[in-house]
Design a protein around this motif. Structure first.
Motif, PDB file in Angstrom:
ATOM      1  N   THR A  15       0.829  -1.183   0.000  1.00 24.63           N
ATOM      2  CA  THR A  15       0.000   0.000   0.000  1.00 24.63           C
ATOM      3  C   THR A  15       0.868   1.239   0.000  1.00 24.63           C
ATOM      4  N   PRO A  16       0.391   2.351  -0.598  1.00 21.27           N
ATOM      5  CA  PRO A  16       1.207   3.560  -0.653  1.00 21.27           C
ATOM      6  C   PRO A  16       1.520   4.096   0.730  1.00 21.27           C
ATOM      7  N   SER A  17       2.642   4.836   0.836  1.00 26.47           N
ATOM      8  CA  SER A  17       3.057   5.451   2.087  1.00 26.47           C
ATOM      9  C   SER A  17       2.367   6.800   2.246  1.00 26.47           C
ATOM     10  N   THR A  18       1.984   7.129   3.470  1.00 34.15           N
ATOM     11  CA  THR A  18       1.288   8.375   3.739  1.00 34.15           C
ATOM     12  C   THR A  18       1.979   9.114   4.865  1.00 34.15           C
ATOM     13  N   SER A  19       2.234  10.403   4.677  1.00 36.69           N
ATOM     14  CA  SER A  19       2.879  11.197   5.711  1.00 36.69           C
ATOM     15  C   SER A  19       1.867  11.583   6.775  1.00 36.69           C
ATOM     16  N   THR A  20       2.368  12.196   7.830  1.00 34.41           N
ATOM     17  CA  THR A  20       1.487  12.599   8.922  1.00 34.41           C
ATOM     18  C   THR A  20       0.499  13.664   8.490  1.00 34.41           C
ATOM     19  N   SER A  21       0.810  14.404   7.451  1.00 35.08           N
ATOM     20  CA  SER A  21      -0.102  15.433   6.956  1.00 35.08           C
ATOM     21  C   SER A  21      -1.129  14.890   5.988  1.00 35.08           C
ATOM     22  N   GLY A  22      -1.105  13.605   5.723  1.00 36.05           N
ATOM     23  CA  GLY A  22      -2.058  13.001   4.816  1.00 36.05           C
ATOM     24  C   GLY A  22      -1.565  12.894   3.394  1.00 36.05           C
ATOM     25  N   THR A  23      -0.400  13.432   3.081  1.00 36.65           N
ATOM     26  CA  THR A  23       0.153  13.368   1.735  1.00 36.65           C
ATOM     27  C   THR A  23       0.844  12.036   1.519  1.00 36.65           C
ATOM     28  N   ILE A  24       0.539  11.377   0.402  1.00 37.54           N
ATOM     29  CA  ILE A  24       1.189  10.111   0.077  1.00 37.54           C
ATOM     30  C   ILE A  24       2.603  10.401  -0.430  1.00 37.54           C
ATOM     31  N   CYS A  25       3.582   9.748   0.170  1.00 34.63           N
ATOM     32  CA  CYS A  25       4.982  10.007  -0.174  1.00 34.63           C
ATOM     33  C   CYS A  25       5.642   8.745  -0.699  1.00 34.63           C
ATOM     34  N   HIS A  26       6.621   8.960  -1.569  1.00 32.09           N
ATOM     35  CA  HIS A  26       7.371   7.861  -2.196  1.00 32.09           C
ATOM     36  C   HIS A  26       8.848   8.237  -2.153  1.00 32.09           C
ATOM     37  N   ALA A  27       9.702   7.241  -1.896  1.00 33.30           N
ATOM     38  CA  ALA A  27      11.132   7.519  -1.739  1.00 33.30           C
ATOM     39  C   ALA A  27      11.959   6.633  -2.655  1.00 33.30           C
ATOM     40  N   GLY A  28      13.089   7.170  -3.096  1.00 34.82           N
ATOM     41  CA  GLY A  28      14.056   6.414  -3.895  1.00 34.82           C
ATOM     42  C   GLY A  28      15.459   6.699  -3.392  1.00 34.82           C
ATOM     43  N   ILE A  29      16.306   5.683  -3.424  1.00 33.39           N
ATOM     44  CA  ILE A  29      17.698   5.833  -2.981  1.00 33.39           C
ATOM     45  C   ILE A  29      18.616   5.291  -4.063  1.00 33.39           C
ATOM     46  N   ASP A  30      19.534   6.115  -4.510  1.00 27.47           N
ATOM     47  CA  ASP A  30      20.607   5.676  -5.403  1.00 27.47           C
ATOM     48  C   ASP A  30      21.852   5.549  -4.525  1.00 27.47           C
ATOM     49  N   TRP A  31      22.248   4.306  -4.216  1.00 27.46           N
ATOM     50  CA  TRP A  31      23.303   4.108  -3.213  1.00 27.46           C
ATOM     51  C   TRP A  31      24.612   3.675  -3.846  1.00 27.46           C
ATOM     52  N   SER A  32      25.671   3.952  -3.137  1.00 25.15           N
ATOM     53  CA  SER A  32      27.009   3.516  -3.536  1.00 25.15           C
ATOM     54  C   SER A  32      27.799   3.252  -2.261  1.00 25.15           C
ATOM     55  N   TRP A  33      29.059   2.893  -2.418  1.00 26.73           N
ATOM     56  CA  TRP A  33      29.888   2.594  -1.253  1.00 26.73           C
ATOM     57  C   TRP A  33      30.462   3.855  -0.617  1.00 26.73           C
ATOM     58  N   GLN A  34      30.225   5.027  -1.218  1.00 30.63           N
ATOM     59  CA  GLN A  34      30.721   6.280  -0.641  1.00 30.63           C
ATOM     60  C   GLN A  34      29.585   7.148  -0.095  1.00 30.63           C
ATOM     61  N   HIS A  35      28.501   7.284  -0.862  1.00 29.92           N
ATOM     62  CA  HIS A  35      27.409   8.144  -0.434  1.00 29.92           C
ATOM     63  C   HIS A  35      26.115   7.661  -1.070  1.00 29.92           C
ATOM     64  N   HIS A  36      25.003   8.158  -0.539  1.00 30.84           N
ATOM     65  CA  HIS A  36      23.679   7.752  -1.000  1.00 30.84           C
ATOM     66  C   HIS A  36      22.843   8.991  -1.311  1.00 30.84           C
ATOM     67  N   ALA A  37      22.222   8.969  -2.489  1.00 30.80           N
ATOM     68  CA  ALA A  37      21.328  10.060  -2.869  1.00 30.80           C
ATOM     69  C   ALA A  37      19.899   9.644  -2.543  1.00 30.80           C
ATOM     70  N   LEU A  38      19.207  10.447  -1.746  1.00 35.10           N
ATOM     71  CA  LEU A  38      17.841  10.164  -1.312  1.00 35.10           C
ATOM     72  C   LEU A  38      16.905  11.214  -1.891  1.00 35.10           C
ATOM     73  N   CYS A  39      15.772  10.753  -2.402  1.00 36.78           N
ATOM     74  CA  CYS A  39      14.757  11.680  -2.902  1.00 36.78           C
ATOM     75  C   CYS A  39      13.389  11.187  -2.441  1.00 36.78           C
ATOM     76  N   ILE A  40      12.574  12.109  -1.924  1.00 28.48           N
ATOM     77  CA  ILE A  40      11.207  11.811  -1.506  1.00 28.48           C
ATOM     78  C   ILE A  40      10.279  12.728  -2.284  1.00 28.48           C
ATOM     79  N   VAL A  41       9.256  12.139  -2.916  1.00 30.09           N
ATOM     80  CA  VAL A  41       8.291  12.910  -3.693  1.00 30.09           C
ATOM     81  C   VAL A  41       6.899  12.705  -3.124  1.00 30.09           C
ATOM     82  N   ASP A  42       6.027  13.687  -3.365  1.00 31.30           N
ATOM     83  CA  ASP A  42       4.640  13.546  -2.925  1.00 31.30           C
ATOM     84  C   ASP A  42       3.821  12.873  -4.019  1.00 31.30           C
ATOM     85  N   ASP A  43       2.521  12.801  -3.811  1.00 27.78           N
ATOM     86  CA  ASP A  43       1.670  12.071  -4.756  1.00 27.78           C
ATOM     87  C   ASP A  43       1.497  12.804  -6.073  1.00 27.78           C
TER      88      ASP A  43
END
Length: 358
Positions: A15-43
């Protein structure tokens, strides 16, 4: 591995993820052995959080904090294993695998340039969860016993690769400097052959051997092969001439002794790993299933169990396992054109295990 499972197997849909404000949020991580890029988007696909975090304990803790702040419980990532995946699963998140090949195709949604950027790939992963939530497979983790067995199996496989490389290097040195040692025994890296090369690393030292001396040496080293001392001495005498003396012969002796010691160490370490694999296989709850397979033995049974895993939900039917292992054909059809081809997109380790057993 997860990419192959999406064909021929029902997928787990979260089921989709929902924030405390009621907005559905989705996250993606592009990871490596040095650093990780994180992005969270709304619906609506708008970026509400972006960060580049180091591959450290505080960095991974910060990832967890940001995800929980926005009520995210499902994360898109390009591969289904590694420390980031283990961290996310351990902290209670669902990990959804979107392979690198799929991400490459998805980039075309946002532009034709096809540029590669970690932060942009993290956005693509998050947005793919938003638009195609039901298409991606959720990672199903194996038990700790299976993961440990898989580590032993793959370490043994890598060790064999190193041993073969050292064997070939020793073979190349002997071909130029001591051809008589090649073919003297059944294999170049077995115990009796290594003992011979340690005692007689050059052609000049092997010339000391007569039939009687060879017989005494074989008896002292517990030789149990079929060849007689006379035949072994004849093999040495009939071989092509190598380097018998001089600086080159001294260098060859040093190289041969070094490679012989390295091969002996690799064989001993391989034997230790195989003992640990046998212990882990016998202690595993699924061990009796795989050892009961025809002619599976210990090594093949352990390899099959390590690569197939013990998560029943991953392979609900035989077709799912066949697709993941690449033993099912890949069919492409367009109009009147039909092409059935070899399946290349699969779990290569699982394919190798099944093919070896077959």
């Amino acid at each position: 591995m997860i990419r192959g499972l999406t064909e021929g197997a029902p997928e787990m849909k979260a089921t989709p993820s929902t924030s405390t404000s009621g907005t559905i949020c989705h996250a993606g991580i592009d990871w490596s052995w040095q650093h990780h890029a994180l992005c969270i988007v709304d619906d609506d696909g708008q970026r509400i959080e972006e960060a580049t975090l180091p591959h450290t304990r505080p960095g991974l803790a910060r990832v967890t904090t940001l995800l929980r702040r926005h009520g995210v419980d499902r994360v898109g990532i390009e591969r289904g294993d590694g420390p980031v995946v283990e961290h996310l699963i351990r902290d209670g998140f669902e990990v959804v695998v979107i392979s690198a090949r799929q991400v490459k195709s998805l980039r075309a949604r946002y532009g034709s340039a096809g540029n590669k950027d970690d932060r942009f790939d993290a956005f693509v992963l998050a947005d793919a969860l938003r638009t195609d939530a039901g298409r991606w497979a959720v990672v199903q983790p194996d038990s700790d016993e299976t993961i440990a067995l898989r580590m032993l199996v793959r370490a043994r496989h890598d060790l064999i690769g190193h041993r073969v490389a050292v064997h070939n290097q020793l073979l190349a040195v002997l071909q130029h400097n001591f051809p008589g040692a090649i073919g003297l025994f059944s294999q170049l890296d077995i115990a009796i052959s290594l003992a011979f090369l340690r005692r007689f690393p050059t052609e000049a030292k092997a010339a000391w051997l007569s039939e009687l001396r060879m017989a005494h040496w074989l008896k002292a080293n517990h030789y149990c092969g079929r060849h007689t001392p006379a035949r072994l001495v004849a093999h040495l005498q009939d071989a092509a001439t190598g380097r018998a003396a001089g600086p080159a012969a001294e260098a060859s002796e040093l190289i041969v002794l070094t490679l012989v010691d390295l091969l002996a160490t690799l064989r001993a370490q391989q034997s230790d790993l195989e003992t640990r694999m046998k212990e882990a296989l016998l202690a595993h709850p699924d061990g009796p299933i795989f050892t009961s397979l025809p002619r599976a033995g210990v090594i093949r049974a352990a390899t099959l169990l390590a690569e197939v895993g013990d998560c029943r939900a991953r392979f609900p039917d035989p077709a799912a396992l066949a697709a993941a292992a690449g033993v099912a054909p890949s069919t492409r059809q367009s109009g009147k054109h039909l092409n059935v081809a070899y399946r290349r997109g699969c779990n290569k380790n699982l394919r190798a295990a099944l093919v070896d057993w077959a």
